[in-house]
Design a protein around this motif. Structure first.
Motif, PDB file in Angstrom:
ATOM      1  N   ASP A  88       9.418   7.503   5.597  1.00 20.33           N
ATOM      2  CA  ASP A  88      10.061   6.243   5.959  1.00 20.33           C
ATOM      3  C   ASP A  88      10.001   5.313   4.748  1.00 20.33           C
ATOM      4  O   ASP A  88       8.938   4.799   4.400  1.00 20.33           O
ATOM      5  N   ASP A  91       8.523   1.736   5.260  1.00 19.44           N
ATOM      6  CA  ASP A  91       7.141   1.568   5.709  1.00 19.44           C
ATOM      7  C   ASP A  91       6.365   0.763   4.671  1.00 19.44           C
ATOM      8  O   ASP A  91       6.118   1.245   3.558  1.00 19.44           O
ATOM      9  N   THR A  93       3.246  -0.226   4.446  1.00 19.01           N
ATOM     10  CA  THR A  93       1.959   0.339   4.022  1.00 19.01           C
ATOM     11  C   THR A  93       2.166   1.427   2.982  1.00 19.01           C
ATOM     12  O   THR A  93       1.469   1.492   1.961  1.00 19.01           O
ATOM     13  N   PHE A  94       3.145   2.285   3.235  1.00 16.36           N
ATOM     14  CA  PHE A  94       3.449   3.363   2.292  1.00 16.36           C
ATOM     15  C   PHE A  94       3.907   2.791   0.949  1.00 16.36           C
ATOM     16  O   PHE A  94       3.462   3.246  -0.113  1.00 16.36           O
ATOM     17  N   ARG A  97       0.989   1.519  -0.987  1.00 14.35           N
ATOM     18  CA  ARG A  97       0.201   2.623  -1.537  1.00 14.35           C
ATOM     19  C   ARG A  97       0.868   3.206  -2.782  1.00 14.35           C
ATOM     20  O   ARG A  97       0.190   3.506  -3.775  1.00 14.35           O
ATOM     21  N   GLU A 180      -5.873  12.397   0.684  1.00 18.48           N
ATOM     22  CA  GLU A 180      -5.273  11.065   0.785  1.00 18.48           C
ATOM     23  C   GLU A 180      -3.753  11.136   0.742  1.00 18.48           C
ATOM     24  O   GLU A 180      -3.062  10.445   1.511  1.00 18.48           O
ATOM     25  N   SER A 183      -2.385  12.296   3.975  1.00 14.93           N
ATOM     26  CA  SER A 183      -2.513  11.223   4.963  1.00 14.93           C
ATOM     27  C   SER A 183      -1.444  10.156   4.764  1.00 14.93           C
ATOM     28  O   SER A 183      -0.822   9.685   5.743  1.00 14.93           O
ATOM     29  N   TRP A 184      -1.209   9.756   3.515  1.00 21.09           N
ATOM     30  CA  TRP A 184      -0.168   8.758   3.218  1.00 21.09           C
ATOM     31  C   TRP A 184       1.183   9.226   3.744  1.00 21.09           C
ATOM     32  O   TRP A 184       1.928   8.468   4.356  1.00 21.09           O
ATOM     33  N   HIS A 186       1.903  11.583   6.014  1.00 22.55           N
ATOM     34  CA  HIS A 186       1.948  11.660   7.475  1.00 22.55           C
ATOM     35  C   HIS A 186       2.046  10.271   8.100  1.00 22.55           C
ATOM     36  O   HIS A 186       2.785  10.075   9.076  1.00 22.55           O
ATOM     37  N   ASP A 187       1.316   9.319   7.542  1.00 20.64           N
ATOM     38  CA  ASP A 187       1.378   7.949   8.064  1.00 20.64           C
ATOM     39  C   ASP A 187       2.789   7.368   7.938  1.00 20.64           C
ATOM     40  O   ASP A 187       3.183   6.493   8.725  1.00 20.64           O
ATOM     41  N   ALA A 188       3.538   7.849   6.921  1.00 16.98           N
ATOM     42  CA  ALA A 188       4.918   7.382   6.709  1.00 16.98           C
ATOM     43  C   ALA A 188       5.927   8.262   7.428  1.00 16.98           C
ATOM     44  O   ALA A 188       7.135   8.165   7.170  1.00 16.98           O
ATOM     45  N   GLY A 189       5.438   9.122   8.329  1.00 20.15           N
ATOM     46  CA  GLY A 189       6.333   9.926   9.154  1.00 20.15           C
ATOM     47  C   GLY A 189       6.896  11.161   8.495  1.00 20.15           C
ATOM     48  O   GLY A 189       7.829  11.779   9.028  1.00 20.15           O
TER      49      GLY A 189
END
Length: 290
Positions: A88, A91, A93-94, A97, A180, A183-184, A186-189
């Motif tokens: 995404d 996003d 947060t992404f 990062r 990490e 995780s980044w 996956h957190d961004a879809g």
């Protein structure tokens, strides 16, 4: 369908603008292209705009763009790259990062330049920054700058003499871990894919360890088809994909037009693996079925 899930623009170390990359992909009859610049998604929106411009009214787009990124990580003194596919790009947060990764790149560039200055190679950073333009500054830009300044005869020489691991201007990067990066993504879809595993300068034993740890960290897939891959190494990657229940991906890792690498060329996956796109919905397919 002709699918290529690894390419770069001038927003990282590619030479083409997003619009130029799209035009080349269309010329090569690529159906699906992932733009995966290093630690940035800056070229995605421009690429999608270029596709819209090339699409005739009332017709489905000839090329589908997958929003991607190639995240740099550190693992046992190796620089390992993880692709994020279908992330995404809005996003926040992404994006924050990725901005941290960009800061690490800028800090590393200053350190590289300091070492080059001490080695008697001057003015490289300014030239490298100009070559990078809007994009992330990378060692590739330093190498090209050194060629233009006639400090070395070609980019390979820049790495062999100055920029490569253990050489006079090498700076160990402070990248995040593989865990990490996954995780980044996956957190961004998105889906996390181990990039060009056949290119890392490691033994088969270390490659097996890398793939095992990537899978254990819940990575989704691995490139089993990429440029300059021997049949033996390709079979090993296919075997490792199946051994660790990973999805299979393929990508040219295209940076610029040359005789060795081309968008969408020779990227067909073998039938005994599960493609990373197996549950994706493609706009072209929807248009044809409607």
């Amino acid at each position: 369908m002709k699918i290529d899930l690894h390419s770069h623009t001038y927003y990282s170390d590619g030479l083409l603008s997003p619009k130029e990359l799209i035009q080349r992909a269309l010329n090569m009859q690529v159906d699906v292209l992932a733009i995966t610049d290093h630690d940035t998604i800056s070229g995605i929106a421009e690429a999608r705009d270029a596709v819209k411009e090339s699409t005739k009214p009332g017709k489905p787009p000839r090329l589908e763009i997958i929003a991607g990124v190639e995240i740099s990580t550190s693992w046992h003194n190796f620089d390992i790259h993880i692709l994020g596919l279908n992330v995404d790009i809005n996003d926040q947060t992404f994006l924050s990062r990725l901005a941290e990764q960009s800061q690490r790149r800028d800090e590393r560039a200053l350190q590289i330049n300091e070492k080059l200055e001490k080695a008697g190679v001057h003015g490289v950073l300014d030239k490298a920054q100009k070559l990078a333009g809007k994009g992330q500054i990378t060692r590739a830009h330093f190498a090209r700058a050194m060629v233009e300044l006639q400090a070395v005869k070609d980019a390979d020489s820049a790495f062999k003499k100055y920029l490569g691991k253990g050489k006079r201007a090498h700076v160990k990067p402070k990248w995040i871990s593989i865990e990490e990066a996954i995780s980044w993504i996956h957190d961004a879809g998105g889906q996390a894919v181990l990039a060009h595993p056949g290119h890392y300068d490691m033994t088969t034993k270390w490659l097996r360890r890398l793939v095992a740890q990537f899978a254990e960290a819940k990575g989704d897939g691995m490139e089993v088809i990429h440029s300059h891959l021997s049949p033996v190494k390709r079979q090993l990657l296919i075997d490792l994909t199946k051994e660790h229940s990973l999805l299979a991906s393929s990508g040219s890792d295209f940076h610029f037009p040359n005789r060795w690498t081309e968008l969408g060329k020779n990227l067909s996956l073998p039938k005994n693996v599960t493609p990373v796109w197996s549950d994706w919905t493609f706009a072209q397919a929807e248009a044809l079925s409607s």
